[in-house]
Design a protein around this motif. Sequence first.
Motif, short mmCIF file in Angstrom:
data_model
loop_
_atom_site.label_atom_id
_atom_site.label_comp_id
_atom_site.label_asym_id
_atom_site.label_seq_id
_atom_site.Cartn_x
_atom_site.Cartn_y
_atom_site.Cartn_z
N UNK A 1 0.82 -1.21 0.00
CA UNK A 1 0.00 0.00 0.00
C UNK A 1 0.86 1.26 0.00
N UNK A 2 2.09 1.16 0.52
CA UNK A 2 2.95 2.33 0.54
C UNK A 2 3.30 2.79 -0.88
N UNK A 3 3.27 1.87 -1.84
CA UNK A 3 3.53 2.23 -3.23
C UNK A 3 2.47 3.17 -3.78
N UNK A 4 1.29 3.13 -3.16
CA UNK A 4 0.17 3.93 -3.67
C UNK A 4 -0.24 5.05 -2.73
N UNK B 1 -5.76 -1.29 0.77
CA UNK B 1 -6.22 -1.36 -0.62
C UNK B 1 -6.71 -2.77 -0.90
N UNK B 2 -7.38 -2.90 -2.02
CA UNK B 2 -7.85 -4.21 -2.49
C UNK B 2 -7.15 -4.50 -3.81
N UNK B 3 -6.63 -5.73 -3.97
CA UNK B 3 -5.90 -6.12 -5.17
C UNK B 3 -6.63 -7.26 -5.87
N UNK C 1 -7.72 -9.96 -3.07
CA UNK C 1 -7.26 -9.93 -1.69
C UNK C 1 -7.07 -8.48 -1.23
N UNK C 2 -7.02 -8.32 0.07
CA UNK C 2 -6.74 -7.00 0.65
C UNK C 2 -5.24 -6.84 0.83
N UNK C 3 -4.80 -5.60 0.72
CA UNK C 3 -3.40 -5.25 0.96
C UNK C 3 -3.38 -4.32 2.16
N UNK C 4 -2.84 -4.79 3.25
CA UNK C 4 -2.78 -3.93 4.44
C UNK C 4 -1.64 -4.40 5.33
N UNK C 5 -0.51 -3.89 5.35
CA UNK C 5 0.08 -2.87 4.49
C UNK C 5 0.66 -3.45 3.20
N UNK D 1 -2.19 -17.97 -20.88
CA UNK D 1 -2.47 -16.56 -20.58
C UNK D 1 -1.25 -15.72 -20.96
N UNK D 2 -1.47 -14.77 -21.85
CA UNK D 2 -0.36 -13.94 -22.33
C UNK D 2 -0.23 -12.63 -21.57
N UNK D 3 -1.29 -12.19 -20.91
CA UNK D 3 -1.22 -10.93 -20.17
C UNK D 3 -2.12 -10.98 -18.96
N UNK D 4 -1.74 -10.21 -17.96
CA UNK D 4 -2.50 -10.09 -16.72
C UNK D 4 -2.74 -8.62 -16.44
N UNK D 5 -3.77 -8.34 -15.67
CA UNK D 5 -4.00 -6.98 -15.21
C UNK D 5 -4.16 -7.03 -13.70
N UNK D 6 -3.53 -6.09 -13.03
CA UNK D 6 -3.71 -5.91 -11.59
C UNK D 6 -4.59 -4.68 -11.41
N UNK D 7 -5.63 -4.82 -10.61
CA UNK D 7 -6.53 -3.71 -10.32
C UNK D 7 -6.39 -3.41 -8.83
N UNK D 8 -5.98 -2.18 -8.51
CA UNK D 8 -5.79 -1.77 -7.12
C UNK D 8 -6.87 -0.74 -6.79
N UNK D 9 -7.67 -1.06 -5.80
CA UNK D 9 -8.70 -0.12 -5.31
C UNK D 9 -8.25 0.38 -3.95
N UNK D 10 -7.96 1.67 -3.86
CA UNK D 10 -7.56 2.26 -2.58
C UNK D 10 -8.80 2.43 -1.72
N UNK D 11 -8.75 1.87 -0.51
CA UNK D 11 -9.94 1.83 0.33
C UNK D 11 -10.12 3.09 1.19
N UNK D 12 -9.03 3.81 1.45
CA UNK D 12 -9.17 4.98 2.34
C UNK D 12 -9.21 6.31 1.58
#
Length: 163
Positions: A79-82, A87-89, A113-117, A129-140
Amino acid sequence: MKTQHLMISSLTLILAACGGGGGGGGEASAPAAEQPTVTTTVVEETPTIPKEAATTAELVVPSNYNLEQDYDLTVTASTSSFGASSAHLSICTDYTEENGEIAVDFSSCLVKTNIAPDVTATVAVPGDVESLVAVILLLDTPAEPIYRTRQSSGEPAQSWIVE
């Protein structure tokens, strides 16, 4: 015996007088139409195998080719990266990218999953699978989702740091 002979003779006479059960009423019957002759020809097709077809004994697999169906990918996110405390990943396989916008099919996610911290997870990624996407939702914070993509380079990577 005479009775039987008389009976057979009477029946024969009656049948002959009626014309054998043909059309009835003395009308002239039309001549029978000629039946067409049907001929059936059976053609057996033999499958042809192209000359360039290889048998399994002739297949050559490069030495660096991975025959496994899945590969393990270690995903690390913090979460420190954002600039957030939680956050939720989601890591997903099915997404489209058009005009800078990313649309994700969240039913294709391999991890949610949740990211804390921070979080480190090992994900089994299908080999096709040739590509992936990461979706980060900041919760605060009410920020928009953050997207990070990863393209396959032909060989599966062992780790992915989502920043």
